[in-house]
Design a protein around this motif. Structure first.
Motif, PDB file in Angstrom:
ATOM      1  N   LYS A 316       3.962   6.787 -18.718  1.00  0.00           N
ATOM      2  CA  LYS A 316       5.421   6.835 -18.834  1.00  0.00           C
ATOM      3  C   LYS A 316       6.106   6.412 -17.542  1.00  0.00           C
ATOM      4  N   SER A 317       5.472   6.694 -16.393  1.00  0.00           N
ATOM      5  CA  SER A 317       6.107   6.404 -15.112  1.00  0.00           C
ATOM      6  C   SER A 317       5.635   5.102 -14.482  1.00  0.00           C
ATOM      7  N   GLU A 318       4.385   4.740 -14.699  1.00  0.00           N
ATOM      8  CA  GLU A 318       3.835   3.533 -14.075  1.00  0.00           C
ATOM      9  C   GLU A 318       2.581   3.096 -14.801  1.00  0.00           C
ATOM     10  N   THR A 319       1.926   2.069 -14.241  1.00  0.00           N
ATOM     11  CA  THR A 319       0.692   1.542 -14.812  1.00  0.00           C
ATOM     12  C   THR A 319      -0.459   1.814 -13.863  1.00  0.00           C
ATOM     13  N   ALA A 320      -1.604   2.199 -14.415  1.00  0.00           N
ATOM     14  CA  ALA A 320      -2.816   2.393 -13.623  1.00  0.00           C
ATOM     15  C   ALA A 320      -3.836   1.331 -14.008  1.00  0.00           C
ATOM     16  N   PRO A 365      -3.933 -13.588 -16.657  1.00  0.00           N
ATOM     17  CA  PRO A 365      -2.751 -12.853 -17.129  1.00  0.00           C
ATOM     18  C   PRO A 365      -3.038 -11.481 -17.743  1.00  0.00           C
ATOM     19  N   PHE A 366      -4.309 -11.049 -17.771  1.00  0.00           N
ATOM     20  CA  PHE A 366      -4.587  -9.730 -18.338  1.00  0.00           C
ATOM     21  C   PHE A 366      -3.925  -8.626 -17.517  1.00  0.00           C
ATOM     22  N   ILE A 367      -3.897  -8.806 -16.215  1.00  0.00           N
ATOM     23  CA  ILE A 367      -3.282  -7.811 -15.332  1.00  0.00           C
ATOM     24  C   ILE A 367      -2.315  -8.539 -14.390  1.00  0.00           C
ATOM     25  N   ASN A 368      -1.053  -8.150 -14.407  1.00  0.00           N
ATOM     26  CA  ASN A 368      -0.051  -8.716 -13.504  1.00  0.00           C
ATOM     27  C   ASN A 368       0.528  -7.646 -12.580  1.00  0.00           C
ATOM     28  N   TYR A 369      -0.214  -6.580 -12.407  1.00  0.00           N
ATOM     29  CA  TYR A 369       0.234  -5.421 -11.641  1.00  0.00           C
ATOM     30  C   TYR A 369      -0.127  -5.604 -10.170  1.00  0.00           C
ATOM     31  N   LYS A 370       0.826  -5.402  -9.268  1.00  0.00           N
ATOM     32  CA  LYS A 370       0.624  -5.660  -7.834  1.00  0.00           C
ATOM     33  C   LYS A 370       0.772  -4.409  -6.976  1.00  0.00           C
ATOM     34  N   LYS A 371       0.669  -3.218  -7.586  1.00  0.00           N
ATOM     35  CA  LYS A 371       0.926  -1.994  -6.826  1.00  0.00           C
ATOM     36  C   LYS A 371      -0.256  -1.029  -6.909  1.00  0.00           C
ATOM     37  N   ALA A 372      -1.460  -1.548  -6.765  1.00  0.00           N
ATOM     38  CA  ALA A 372      -2.651  -0.701  -6.776  1.00  0.00           C
ATOM     39  C   ALA A 372      -2.842  -0.112  -5.388  1.00  0.00           C
ATOM     40  N   ASN A 373      -2.047   0.902  -5.045  1.00  0.00           N
ATOM     41  CA  ASN A 373      -1.997   1.443  -3.681  1.00  0.00           C
ATOM     42  C   ASN A 373      -3.068   2.483  -3.400  1.00  0.00           C
ATOM     43  N   TYR A 374      -3.549   3.186  -4.445  1.00  0.00           N
ATOM     44  CA  TYR A 374      -4.505   4.278  -4.268  1.00  0.00           C
ATOM     45  C   TYR A 374      -5.679   4.096  -5.226  1.00  0.00           C
ATOM     46  N   VAL A 375      -6.822   4.638  -4.818  1.00  0.00           N
ATOM     47  CA  VAL A 375      -8.021   4.546  -5.645  1.00  0.00           C
ATOM     48  C   VAL A 375      -8.770   5.868  -5.590  1.00  0.00           C
ATOM     49  N   PHE A 382     -13.478   3.731 -11.569  1.00  0.00           N
ATOM     50  CA  PHE A 382     -12.665   3.673 -10.356  1.00  0.00           C
ATOM     51  C   PHE A 382     -11.250   3.342 -10.798  1.00  0.00           C
ATOM     52  N   VAL A 383     -10.305   4.209 -10.447  1.00  0.00           N
ATOM     53  CA  VAL A 383      -8.940   4.104 -10.953  1.00  0.00           C
ATOM     54  C   VAL A 383      -7.994   3.817  -9.788  1.00  0.00           C
ATOM     55  N   PHE A 384      -7.054   2.875 -10.029  1.00  0.00           N
ATOM     56  CA  PHE A 384      -6.113   2.444  -9.004  1.00  0.00           C
ATOM     57  C   PHE A 384      -4.698   2.729  -9.504  1.00  0.00           C
ATOM     58  N   THR A 385      -3.897   3.406  -8.650  1.00  0.00           N
ATOM     59  CA  THR A 385      -2.545   3.788  -9.050  1.00  0.00           C
ATOM     60  C   THR A 385      -1.539   3.412  -7.970  1.00  0.00           C
ATOM     61  N   GLU A 386      -0.281   3.438  -8.374  1.00  0.00           N
ATOM     62  CA  GLU A 386       0.798   3.181  -7.421  1.00  0.00           C
ATOM     63  C   GLU A 386       1.081   4.398  -6.561  1.00  0.00           C
ATOM     64  N   SER A 387       0.957   5.602  -7.148  1.00  0.00           N
ATOM     65  CA  SER A 387       1.322   6.824  -6.435  1.00  0.00           C
ATOM     66  C   SER A 387       0.227   7.871  -6.536  1.00  0.00           C
ATOM     67  N   GLU A 388       0.266   8.817  -5.603  1.00  0.00           N
ATOM     68  CA  GLU A 388      -0.674   9.934  -5.644  1.00  0.00           C
ATOM     69  C   GLU A 388      -0.377  10.856  -6.819  1.00  0.00           C
ATOM     70  N   GLU A 389       0.898  10.960  -7.206  1.00  0.00           N
ATOM     71  CA  GLU A 389       1.263  11.808  -8.341  1.00  0.00           C
ATOM     72  C   GLU A 389       0.571  11.337  -9.622  1.00  0.00           C
ATOM     73  N   THR A 390       0.566  10.025  -9.822  1.00  0.00           N
ATOM     74  CA  THR A 390      -0.097   9.492 -11.012  1.00  0.00           C
ATOM     75  C   THR A 390      -1.604   9.690 -10.926  1.00  0.00           C
ATOM     76  N   ALA A 391      -2.154   9.559  -9.725  1.00  0.00           N
ATOM     77  CA  ALA A 391      -3.579   9.817  -9.544  1.00  0.00           C
ATOM     78  C   ALA A 391      -3.910  11.254  -9.952  1.00  0.00           C
ATOM     79  N   ILE A 395      -6.418  12.546 -13.003  1.00  0.00           N
ATOM     80  CA  ILE A 395      -7.538  13.432 -12.682  1.00  0.00           C
ATOM     81  C   ILE A 395      -7.469  14.718 -13.505  1.00  0.00           C
ATOM     82  N   SER A 396      -6.273  15.300 -13.611  1.00  0.00           N
ATOM     83  CA  SER A 396      -6.105  16.536 -14.379  1.00  0.00           C
ATOM     84  C   SER A 396      -6.474  16.316 -15.847  1.00  0.00           C
TER      85      SER A 396
END
Length: 822
Positions: A316-320, A365-375, A382-391, A395-396
């Motif tokens: 809902k908030s971003e893409t992982a 074009p499968f992935i156009n996301y440029k904000k993989a800041n965390y892993v 292995f999961v990559f997210t924009e924010s720690e909150e989404t990480a 995980i939860s």
């Protein structure tokens, strides 16, 4: 309908989330005279329809497609248009859709001409004109619909040799008359693919929505066999790509589809996910570079050398972004120079990632996301997210097993999918409306304003590459609510409440496409027809209670239900409509439940109605069987007549209040003479070891041989004795003592219903309910209790087989409970 219509893709709306439409053609003429030879040029979709009326009924009964009844596209299939109401094809027909511009589409309907195919004479307020252009004549039919507040409907018709064509576009019909029809070689290939399905959709120039909803050319043509059930829409088929233009499907060439495990990672509150697989990472990346028009020798990191699955999860908030490794230690080593430890959450390390645009560079074009800041790592993901909150959110969900894989609706959908594929797309939470409105027409958003897809938590579209094509699977099913686990093999599928308390016991009958349906009546005499997901498909006011059991028959395709009330004999189809010849009304009171005889198991049914002393026999057309000569007994008939077959002989057995037992032939003549009189109980007369068996009110077992000799056995049983025998299974109940094929089952003390026996597939089940403790027991024919039983219930239980074996029982006074048995 008329000359202009909105885009007609409601039927395949889930595919619309991912597919769009585009073409190419070969102008060589065709003289074969098949329906395919009349398909208009540049048709965007072609529907092959075996039975138009059945299809229309299926669409109207489908809980998803019926939501579109107020939209333009729905009119192509529902009988809302006068023209479609008057079409009665008797063989395969085609419905072709041409997109004229961004907001306008035209239909063309093609079928072999038959006498009553298009009943134009019965259309009111019409004008019929014969036009001739370039020596080609055709008709223009205009229907004045002003009285109903609608615009006039216009269609153009022509008969070309033995083929009838009707179109909403004059130009399209003229082009067909001139021989300007679809010549694309790929179209011909998909059109001629074999199909055992009654409804096939052919789609041109498929596009696929990936990443940020950018739509990419995917393939040239797709052919999908579509199955429409009341609570589901599924399709299987193939899609073809060409090498002449860049098409995304070709990036999977020489890649073997791998196992998709993304469902184990996707949180249940996600909006969707995309997963693609490969077995050779470098070759796959080179294929993508070629598709993008880039230098194929451009170097990237070696992170993906030990990876088999990559994709994205829409939250809902971003893409992982995720990758699945076949060797996590190698992947960790490859990632080491790009990560630095940031924080811990529930013993999982979250690290910063220094290449946030890596996935866009590699897998566009499968992935156009440029904000993989965390892993972070979860098992082999292995999961990559924009924010720690989404990480932390992912995980939860993973640690709490609150992922898609653990939901009942995923398990239901997974039955349709392959475990391995090239590309898999999930859409979740019913978040389709904006995408659908965009696909239909940017001006038609109002059509979708009040449509809710909340009951459809998951739609899946899967592609598995195979040489120069891909297998396609589409699945969208209505959820019956959260599945309540009971024990091992049993789960509560639904518990619904009706307006009024129930009257009698619920029944299970067969539905279409391997489903089961529940039939029940309430004290207001309303009859309900309910799906195995708990959706009320239709209801019907009968005016009187049903007598006894609802019988299931097959008269004119599909399954029907037959029963009597005190004054009417009904046979209803699966849509709640009366079968031709029924109902039959009676002036005098019907006194016994309906008897149904199928002497030779060939569906040449005989229906027996009892009115006190009188017996009436009807055939499946509702006509009196004149060859049956037994009309009346000397005293009231106390049990519904039964048919018993011994060897090659048929017997009809009728018990009278005065103790006389009539054993008749098929034509109603006495076949066995019995001098003894019996005090009949409520237990039906049965056959055991080639003898007729009567259980009397005095608890004697009377065995009657085929020569009329009677032997009597005094039963040492209580007043609640019951006797049931069917084929090789014999069941008796004496208070709490149940015997199944001789094996004693001692039930807890209580008040029990009579046992019921059900043959499902190759298995036999016996049900019985204790009404004080409200427990339903199910046994197999060896007397073993099924795992997970007893379960809650207050009435006799009925069983049937659908997507799984199901059991239905009354709950509280006005509730029905349906259990699935795995």
């Amino acid at each position: 309908m008329g000359k202009i219509c909105r885009k007609p893709f409601a039927l395949l709306f889930i595919t619309a989330i991912l597919f769009g439409t585009l073409g190419g053609c070969d102008k060589s003429p065709s003289k074969t005279g098949t329906l395919m030879d009349f398909v208009p040029e540049n048709a965007s979709m072609v529907f092959k329809i075996s039975n138009l009326k059945n299809l229309q009924a299926d669409i109207e009964a489908n809980s998803l497609l019926s939501m579109f009844e107020k939209t333009g596209p729905y009119l192509f299939f529902a009988e809302k248009s006068v023209f479609f109401k008057k079409l009665h094809p008797t063989a395969q027909s085609l419905l072709c859709i041409n997109i004229l511009n961004d907001s306008v589409s035209a239909f063309t309907f093609i079928s072999k001409h038959t006498e009553n195919l298009f009943q134009v004479d019965s259309i009111k307020n019409k004008t019929v004109e014969t036009l001739q252009i370039d020596k080609k004549s055709f008709q223009r039919i205009t229907i004045d619909a002003s009285k109903s507040g609608r615009s006039p409907e216009i269609a153009y018709t022509a008969q070309i040799d033995s083929v009838f064509v009707i179109s909403s576009s004059q130009k399209i019909l003229q082009d067909i008359l001139k021989g300007k029809t679809e010549r694309d070689a790929t179209f011909k290939k998909v059109f001629n693919l074999p199909s055992s399905n009654g409804f096939t959709a052919l789609m041109r120039g498929n596009r696929i929505a990936v990443a940020d909803s950018t739509k990419i050319d995917f393939t040239s043509w797709s052919a999908l066999d579509v199955a429409i059930a009341p609570e589901s829409l599924t399709a299987t088929g193939i899609t073809l790509a060409t090498d002449s233009i860049p098409q995304l499907l070709n990036v999977f060439k020489e890649q073997v589809p791998q196992h998709n495990d993304v469902a184990a990672l996707v949180p249940t509150d996600a909006l969707g996910a995309l997963s693609f697989t490969f077995n050779d990472a470098e070759a796959f990346q080179n294929n993508l570079r070629t598709f993008r028009g880039e230098n194929p020798i451009l170097k990237t990191t070696g992170i993906f050398g030990s990876v088999s699955e990559v994709g994205s999860i829409s939250l809902k908030s971003e893409t992982a972004i995720f990758i699945k490794s076949i060797d996590p230690s190698l992947t960790n080593d490859a990632l080491a120079r790009f990560v630095s430890s940031k924080s811990m959450f529930r013993e999982t390390e979250i690290s910063s990632f220094s290449e946030p645009d890596l996935f866009q560079k590699t897998f566009s074009p499968f992935i156009n996301y440029k904000k993989a800041n965390y892993v972070f790592q979860l098992e082999n993901f292995f999961v990559f997210t924009e924010s720690e909150e989404t990480a932390a959110q992912i995980i939860s969900s993973f640690q709490n097993n609150a992922t898609l894989k653990n939901t009942s609706y995923f398990k239901n959908t997974a039955q349709d999918l392959s475990s391995a594929s090239s590309l898999l797309i999930f859409k979740m939470q019913g978040e389709f409306s904006e995408t659908i409105s965009d696909f239909f027409n940017s001006k038609s958003r109002a059509d979708f304003k009040n449509i809710s897809f909340d009951k459809f938590p998951l739609a899946a579209l899967q592609f598995s590459f195979d040489r120069n094509f891909a297998h396609v699977t589409l699945s969208c099913k209505e959820s019956g609510g959260a599945t309540k686990s009971i024990s091992g093999r049993v789960s509560e599928k639904f518990n619904i409440q009706l307006e009024n308390p129930l009257l009698g016991n619920p029944h299970v009958v067969k539905g279409k496409n391997g489903s089961v349906k529940i039939v029940v009546q309430d004290i207001g005499n309303k009859l309900y027809f309910i799906s195995e997901s708990g959706k009320i498909l239709w209801s019907k006011n009968l005016g009187a209670p049903i007598l006894g059991k609802i019988e299931e028959v097959e008269i004119s395709g599909g399954n029907q239900i037959a029963f009597v009330t005190q004054d009417t004999f009904y046979i209803l189809d699966r849509n709640g409509k009366d079968v031709k010849g029924f109902p039959i009304k009676f002036k005098d009171k019907i006194t016994r439940p309906l008897s149904v005889f199928d002497y030779d198991n060939n569906r040449n049914y005989r229906f027996v109605v009892v009115q006190d002393k009188e017996v009436f026999m009807y055939d499946k057309n509702g006509k009196t069987v004149k060859g049956f000569g037994f009309n009346k007994t000397q005293s009231s008939i106390v049990l519904s007549p039964v048919h018993i077959r011994m060897g090659n002989k048929d017997y009809i057995v009728i018990a009278e209040e005065n103790g006389k037992l009539n054993i008749l032939s098929r034509v109603g003549k006495p076949r066995i003479s019995i001098s003894k009189k019996f005090n009949f109980s409520d237990i039906p007369i049965a056959e055991e070891d080639n003898n007729f068996v009567v259980i009397t009110k005095e608890n004697t077992k009377e065995r009657i041989a085929q020569d009329g000799k009677v032997s009597t056995l005094k039963l040492n049983v209580g007043n609640n004795y019951w006797f049931l025998v069917e084929e090789n299974t014999k069941v008796t109940k004496d208070d709490n003592l149940l015997r199944i094929n001789g094996k004693l089952v001692e039930l807890p003390l209580g008040l029990y219903t009579v046992p019921k026996l059900f043959n499902i597939g190759r298995k036999t089940y016996i049900t019985i309910t204790e009404t004080q403790e409200k427990k339903v027991y199910v046994f197999d024919k060896n007397g073993e209790t099924l795992n997970g039983f007893p379960v809650y219930g207050t009435s006799e239980a009925a069983m049937g087989e659908g997507s799984s074996t199901g059991l239905v029982v009354k709950g509280e006074a006005n509730s029905i409970v349906f259990y699935g048995i795995n």
